[in-house]
Design an enzyme around this catalytic site. Structure first.
Site, PDB file in Angstrom:
ATOM      1  N   ASN A  12       0.797  -1.150   0.038  1.00 58.22           N
ATOM      2  CA  ASN A  12      -0.040   0.273   0.079  1.00 58.22           C
ATOM      3  C   ASN A  12       1.070   1.529  -0.093  1.00 58.22           C
ATOM      4  O   ASN A  12       0.620   2.419  -0.167  1.00 58.22           O
ATOM      5  CB  ASN A  12      -1.024  -0.100   1.060  1.00 58.22           C
ATOM      6  CG  ASN A  12      -0.378  -0.114   2.677  1.00 58.22           C
ATOM      7  OD1 ASN A  12       0.791  -1.272   2.357  1.00 58.22           O
ATOM      8  ND2 ASN A  12      -0.555   0.407   3.260  1.00 58.22           N
ATOM      9  N   ARG A  13       2.421   1.140   0.984  1.00 55.69           N
ATOM     10  CA  ARG A  13       3.113   2.371   0.509  1.00 55.69           C
ATOM     11  C   ARG A  13       4.718   2.204   0.749  1.00 55.69           C
ATOM     12  O   ARG A  13       4.462   1.070   0.525  1.00 55.69           O
ATOM     13  CB  ARG A  13       2.542   3.302   1.601  1.00 55.69           C
ATOM     14  CG  ARG A  13       3.045   2.344   2.999  1.00 55.69           C
ATOM     15  CD  ARG A  13       2.417   3.785   4.379  1.00 55.69           C
ATOM     16  NE  ARG A  13       2.408   2.754   5.493  1.00 55.69           N
ATOM     17  CZ  ARG A  13       3.203   2.484   6.317  1.00 55.69           C
ATOM     18  NH1 ARG A  13       4.402   3.591   5.839  1.00 55.69           N
ATOM     19  NH2 ARG A  13       3.540   1.891   7.692  1.00 55.69           N
ATOM     20  N   VAL A  50       1.160 -10.342   7.981  1.00 60.60           N
ATOM     21  CA  VAL A  50       1.836 -10.670   8.336  1.00 60.60           C
ATOM     22  C   VAL A  50       2.515 -11.777   8.965  1.00 60.60           C
ATOM     23  O   VAL A  50       3.068 -12.856   9.533  1.00 60.60           O
ATOM     24  CB  VAL A  50       3.536 -10.834   7.559  1.00 60.60           C
ATOM     25  CG1 VAL A  50       3.143  -9.771   5.628  1.00 60.60           C
ATOM     26  CG2 VAL A  50       4.056  -9.595   8.482  1.00 60.60           C
ATOM     27  N   TYR A 141      16.331  -5.007  14.280  1.00 65.34           N
ATOM     28  CA  TYR A 141      15.896  -5.357  12.977  1.00 65.34           C
ATOM     29  C   TYR A 141      17.136  -6.085  12.407  1.00 65.34           C
ATOM     30  O   TYR A 141      17.041  -6.748  10.967  1.00 65.34           O
ATOM     31  CB  TYR A 141      15.513  -3.335  12.414  1.00 65.34           C
ATOM     32  CG  TYR A 141      15.501  -3.470  11.093  1.00 65.34           C
ATOM     33  CD1 TYR A 141      14.561  -3.290  10.982  1.00 65.34           C
ATOM     34  CD2 TYR A 141      16.844  -2.856  10.078  1.00 65.34           C
ATOM     35  CE1 TYR A 141      14.152  -3.012   9.563  1.00 65.34           C
ATOM     36  CE2 TYR A 141      16.447  -2.422   9.004  1.00 65.34           C
ATOM     37  CZ  TYR A 141      15.326  -2.751   8.653  1.00 65.34           C
ATOM     38  OH  TYR A 141      14.595  -2.496   7.012  1.00 65.34           O
TER      39      TYR A 141
END
Ligand code: NDP
Length: 235
Positions: A12-13, A50, A141
């Site tokens: 979506n972005r 997800v 991350y």
């Protein structure tokens, strides 16, 4: 190779949206998962998170009915929860891993069923330069992103003989909501280390993903393709 069924998570972005648009321009049948916002024009938007296997399964069923089995999977959905190690909670760590790594596993597992039946498929995992380069404040991350390399390589060894390739695209610093959220000082520090002297635009990542899924890249598997202006050279 045209008119393939392509699925991009988090389309979506940002980078995911640009990837979807690149495949649409190629004439492929493109679906994107969304939690919020709209799919780009010309793409089928399917709601999925997800971190939730049931929603992924339902999204794949919808895509398969509309476009046929997914032949190109781009696992793009990702989050950051940056903070220094001593301040990082277990939730900060596991939430990032659950989205970036386990999320990729969930969509990969679901997509592999159709790919195995077709005996062809392209898997592209969106990693990051920091997966191999490291980054202070991003232990969660960078751990999640480096693990995608192991995932692509194990998949290559497991399913490479069935016409399926799996690669990691490792962007450096790309202009998107994710990087706009970083303070100016951090952005300046990154910029100073990038040999190209600038950040990437989302479509510069998207075009590499499209190429990796194309005919010319059919013998590339288990690779990490940097799109980072030289930031991570040698890693
Ligand atoms: P954005 O924050 O702009 O977009 C992230 C996308 O992931 C959104 O579509 C978001 O959906 C989706 N998403 C997040 N969590 C989930 C979830 N649980 N289920 C489904 N979708 C989810 O980030 P970018 O476009 O910058 O990043 C895209 C990918 O590229 C990420 O994997 C990121 O780690 C990677 N990357 C980005 C870099 C950069 O400099 N920007 C550099 C290196 C790698 P929603 O809109 O609903 O939140």
């Amino acid at each position: 190779m045209s008119e393939r069924s392509v699925l991009v998570t988090g389309g979506n972005r940002g980078i995911g949206r640009a990837i979807a648009e690149a495949f649409i321009a190629n004439g492929d049948k493109v679906a994107v998962t969304t939690r919020n916002g709209d799919a780009p024009e010309g793409a089928l938007g399917v709601a999925a998170d997800v971190t939730d296997s049931a929603s992924i399964d339902a999204a794949f069923t919808t895509v398969e009915e509309a476009h046929g089995p997914v032949e190109v999977l781009v696992a793009n959905a990702g989050i950051t929860r940056d903070t220094l190690l001593l301040r990082m909670s277990e939730d900060d760590f596991s939430d990032v891993v659950d989205t970036n790594l386990t999320g990729a596993f969930r969509v990969l597992k679901r997509a592999s069923k159709g790919m195995l039946r077709m005996r062809r498929g392209r898997v592209i995992l969106i990693g990051s330069v920091v997966g191999l380069y490291g980054s202070p404040g991003q232990i969660n991350y960078s751990s999640s992103k480096s693990a995608l390399v192991g995932m692509a390589r194990s998949l290559t060894r497991e399913l490479g003989g069935r016409g399926i390739t799996a690669n990691v695209v490792a962007p450096g610093f790309v202009r998107s909501d994710m990087t706009d959220a970083l303070d100016e000082e951090t952005q300046k520090k990154y910029l100073g280390n990038i040999p190209a002297g600038r950040f990437a635009e989302v479509d510069e990542v998207a075009r590499v993903v499209r190429w990796l899924a194309g005919e010319d890249a059919g013998y590339i598997s288990g690779a990490v393709i940097p799109v980072d202006g030289g930031l991570g050279m040698g890693h």
